[in-house]
Motif scaffolding. Structure first.
Motif, PDB file in Angstrom:
ATOM      1  N   ASP A 120       0.830  -1.213   0.000  1.00 37.42           N
ATOM      2  CA  ASP A 120       0.000   0.000   0.000  1.00 37.42           C
ATOM      3  C   ASP A 120       0.866   1.265   0.000  1.00 37.42           C
ATOM      4  OD1 ASP A 120      -2.541   1.135  -0.191  1.00 37.42           O
ATOM      5  OD2 ASP A 120      -2.668   1.469   1.967  1.00 37.42           O
ATOM      6  N   GLU A 121       2.054   1.152  -0.592  1.00 35.47           N
ATOM      7  CA  GLU A 121       3.005   2.266  -0.647  1.00 35.47           C
ATOM      8  C   GLU A 121       3.387   2.556  -2.092  1.00 35.47           C
ATOM      9  OE1 GLU A 121       4.521   4.186   1.662  1.00 35.47           O
ATOM     10  OE2 GLU A 121       3.503   3.270   3.373  1.00 35.47           O
ATOM     11  N   ASP A 122       3.135   3.782  -2.533  1.00 39.64           N
ATOM     12  CA  ASP A 122       3.483   4.163  -3.905  1.00 39.64           C
ATOM     13  C   ASP A 122       4.987   4.134  -4.141  1.00 39.64           C
ATOM     14  OD1 ASP A 122       0.964   4.546  -5.083  1.00 39.64           O
ATOM     15  OD2 ASP A 122       0.797   6.563  -4.249  1.00 39.64           O
ATOM     16  N   LEU A 123       5.760   4.647  -3.184  1.00 40.50           N
ATOM     17  CA  LEU A 123       7.208   4.743  -3.374  1.00 40.50           C
ATOM     18  C   LEU A 123       7.854   3.373  -3.524  1.00 40.50           C
ATOM     19  CD1 LEU A 123       9.820   6.405  -3.515  1.00 40.50           C
ATOM     20  CD2 LEU A 123       9.931   6.251  -1.011  1.00 40.50           C
ATOM     21  N   TYR A 124       7.580   2.459  -2.612  1.00 39.95           N
ATOM     22  CA  TYR A 124       8.179   1.123  -2.684  1.00 39.95           C
ATOM     23  C   TYR A 124       7.711   0.371  -3.936  1.00 39.95           C
ATOM     24  CZ  TYR A 124       9.563   1.949   2.150  1.00 39.95           C
ATOM     25  OH  TYR A 124      10.102   2.472   3.293  1.00 39.95           O
ATOM     26  N   SER A 125       6.455   0.579  -4.270  1.00 34.61           N
ATOM     27  CA  SER A 125       5.920  -0.074  -5.462  1.00 34.61           C
ATOM     28  C   SER A 125       6.603   0.454  -6.719  1.00 34.61           C
ATOM     29  CB  SER A 125       4.407   0.158  -5.548  1.00 34.61           C
ATOM     30  OG  SER A 125       3.780  -0.301  -4.375  1.00 34.61           O
ATOM     31  N   ALA A 126       6.780   1.766  -6.773  1.00 26.65           N
ATOM     32  CA  ALA A 126       7.446   2.378  -7.931  1.00 26.65           C
ATOM     33  C   ALA A 126       8.909   1.942  -8.009  1.00 26.65           C
ATOM     34  CB  ALA A 126       7.345   3.894  -7.863  1.00 26.65           C
ATOM     35  N   LEU A 127       9.566   1.865  -6.868  1.00 26.64           N
ATOM     36  CA  LEU A 127      10.962   1.407  -6.867  1.00 26.64           C
ATOM     37  C   LEU A 127      11.053  -0.037  -7.344  1.00 26.64           C
ATOM     38  CD1 LEU A 127      12.297   2.983  -3.535  1.00 26.64           C
ATOM     39  CD2 LEU A 127      12.924   3.620  -5.887  1.00 26.64           C
ATOM     40  N   GLY A 128      10.155  -0.885  -6.901  1.00 28.76           N
ATOM     41  CA  GLY A 128      10.149  -2.283  -7.338  1.00 28.76           C
ATOM     42  C   GLY A 128       9.847  -2.417  -8.817  1.00 28.76           C
ATOM     43  N   GLY A 129       8.859  -1.662  -9.292  1.00 28.52           N
ATOM     44  CA  GLY A 129       8.534  -1.689 -10.723  1.00 28.52           C
ATOM     45  C   GLY A 129       9.680  -1.161 -11.572  1.00 28.52           C
ATOM     46  N   GLY A 130      10.305  -0.076 -11.098  1.00 31.26           N
ATOM     47  CA  GLY A 130      11.455   0.481 -11.811  1.00 31.26           C
ATOM     48  C   GLY A 130      12.630  -0.486 -11.837  1.00 31.26           C
ATOM     49  N   ALA A 131      12.860  -1.150 -10.702  1.00 30.55           N
ATOM     50  CA  ALA A 131      13.945  -2.137 -10.638  1.00 30.55           C
ATOM     51  C   ALA A 131      13.680  -3.302 -11.591  1.00 30.55           C
ATOM     52  CB  ALA A 131      14.114  -2.648  -9.211  1.00 30.55           C
ATOM     53  N   ALA A 132      12.426  -3.740 -11.659  1.00 28.46           N
ATOM     54  CA  ALA A 132      12.080  -4.829 -12.586  1.00 28.46           C
ATOM     55  C   ALA A 132      12.336  -4.398 -14.029  1.00 28.46           C
ATOM     56  CB  ALA A 132      10.607  -5.233 -12.403  1.00 28.46           C
ATOM     57  N   PHE A 133      11.950  -3.157 -14.362  1.00 30.43           N
ATOM     58  CA  PHE A 133      12.165  -2.663 -15.730  1.00 30.43           C
ATOM     59  C   PHE A 133      13.655  -2.600 -16.053  1.00 30.43           C
ATOM     60  CE2 PHE A 133      12.584   0.668 -18.959  1.00 30.43           C
ATOM     61  CZ  PHE A 133      11.720   0.177 -19.925  1.00 30.43           C
ATOM     62  N   LEU A 134      14.444  -2.092 -15.127  1.00 32.49           N
ATOM     63  CA  LEU A 134      15.894  -1.999 -15.349  1.00 32.49           C
ATOM     64  C   LEU A 134      16.529  -3.386 -15.479  1.00 32.49           C
ATOM     65  CD1 LEU A 134      16.878   0.932 -12.961  1.00 32.49           C
ATOM     66  CD2 LEU A 134      16.757   0.975 -15.470  1.00 32.49           C
ATOM     67  N   LEU A 135      16.102  -4.313 -14.652  1.00 26.72           N
ATOM     68  CA  LEU A 135      16.629  -5.676 -14.721  1.00 26.72           C
ATOM     69  C   LEU A 135      16.317  -6.309 -16.078  1.00 26.72           C
ATOM     70  CD1 LEU A 135      17.868  -8.117 -13.050  1.00 26.72           C
ATOM     71  CD2 LEU A 135      15.490  -8.824 -12.780  1.00 26.72           C
ATOM     72  N   LEU A 136      15.065  -6.229 -16.491  1.00 23.81           N
ATOM     73  CA  LEU A 136      14.657  -6.847 -17.759  1.00 23.81           C
ATOM     74  C   LEU A 136      15.346  -6.199 -18.952  1.00 23.81           C
ATOM     75  CD1 LEU A 136      10.854  -7.258 -16.980  1.00 23.81           C
ATOM     76  CD2 LEU A 136      12.560  -9.085 -17.121  1.00 23.81           C
ATOM     77  N   THR A 137      15.336  -4.871 -19.009  1.00 23.73           N
ATOM     78  CA  THR A 137      15.972  -4.208 -20.151  1.00 23.73           C
ATOM     79  C   THR A 137      17.487  -4.374 -20.110  1.00 23.73           C
ATOM     80  OG1 THR A 137      15.927  -2.067 -19.001  1.00 23.73           O
ATOM     81  CG2 THR A 137      14.107  -2.547 -20.532  1.00 23.73           C
ATOM     82  N   GLY A 138      18.045  -4.487 -18.919  1.00 23.32           N
ATOM     83  CA  GLY A 138      19.486  -4.728 -18.815  1.00 23.32           C
ATOM     84  C   GLY A 138      19.883  -6.070 -19.410  1.00 23.32           C
ATOM     85  N   PHE A 139      19.121  -7.117 -19.068  1.00 19.61           N
ATOM     86  CA  PHE A 139      19.434  -8.446 -19.599  1.00 19.61           C
ATOM     87  C   PHE A 139      19.025  -8.596 -21.060  1.00 19.61           C
ATOM     88  CE2 PHE A 139      19.621  -9.928 -15.099  1.00 19.61           C
ATOM     89  CZ  PHE A 139      20.889 -10.478 -15.163  1.00 19.61           C
ATOM     90  N   TRP A 140      17.919  -7.982 -21.448  1.00 18.82           N
ATOM     91  CA  TRP A 140      17.402  -8.165 -22.802  1.00 18.82           C
ATOM     92  C   TRP A 140      18.058  -7.245 -23.826  1.00 18.82           C
ATOM     93  CZ3 TRP A 140      11.494  -8.321 -21.388  1.00 18.82           C
ATOM     94  CH2 TRP A 140      11.204  -9.528 -20.735  1.00 18.82           C
ATOM     95  N   PHE A 141      18.491  -6.052 -23.395  1.00 20.86           N
ATOM     96  CA  PHE A 141      19.091  -5.091 -24.326  1.00 20.86           C
ATOM     97  C   PHE A 141      20.518  -4.724 -23.939  1.00 20.86           C
ATOM     98  CE2 PHE A 141      14.512  -4.313 -24.752  1.00 20.86           C
ATOM     99  CZ  PHE A 141      14.362  -4.429 -26.123  1.00 20.86           C
TER     100      PHE A 141
END
Length: 156
Positions: A120-141
């Motif tokens: 129920d926290e926007d900040l932690y959720s955004a950090l987790g979503g951002g980390a997932a995006f960086l991880l995926l694009t890092g490995f894929w691109f």
């Protein structure tokens, strides 16, 4: 020293592209199914509207990824039936690679939704979503492009 490489025929290249799309598609389709079902669950309806909107955005991005992953088969059958060209391989490879960006975005947005549901926290959720995006694009691109640059930029 890099291991020796071998040039593939156009037919082998197209077979590999179609095979890659065939491997990725079931996972994306399963994700789409779970995303679609989520909106019918009672806890989803209790989420803030901006979180629900993120899920709808994720759904749209996954639909875009599905369209791009399926495009090589449609292109091959409709634009160049019965033959294989370098152009078809180039278009098909670009479509599959392009599908990874909206897929990463859709997954990252849904990570945000799940984390928001748990914390129920926007900040932690955004950090987790951002980390997932960086991880995926890092490995894929990132890693593949870095490896390509390290080898001197050769295209294939």
């Amino acid at each position: 020293m890099d291991p020796p490489t071998e040039k593939e025929s156009l037919k082998d290249q197209m077979s590999r592209v179609i095979e890659e799309a065939r491997m990725v598609l079931p996972g994306i389709q399963a994700l789409f199914g779970f995303q679609t079902i989520a909106v019918f669950n009672e806890p989803f309806k209790k989420l803030p509207m901006h979180v629900q909107d993120c899920h709808v955005g994720a759904l749209a991005l996954v639909v875009m990824a599905i369209a791009l992953v399926m495009m090589p088969a449609a292109y091959h059958r409709l634009a160049e039936p019965g033959r294989v060209s370098h152009h078809a391989i180039k278009v098909s490879s670009a479509a599959i690679c392009s599908a990874l960006l909206p897929l990463a975005g859709g997954l990252a947005l849904d990570v945000y939704v799940v984390l928001h549901m748990v914390t129920d926290e926007d900040l932690y959720s955004a950090l987790g979503g951002g980390a997932a995006f960086l991880l995926l694009t890092g490995f894929w691109f990132g890693y593949p492009l870095f490896s390509r640059l390290r080898r001197g930029g050769e295209a294939g």
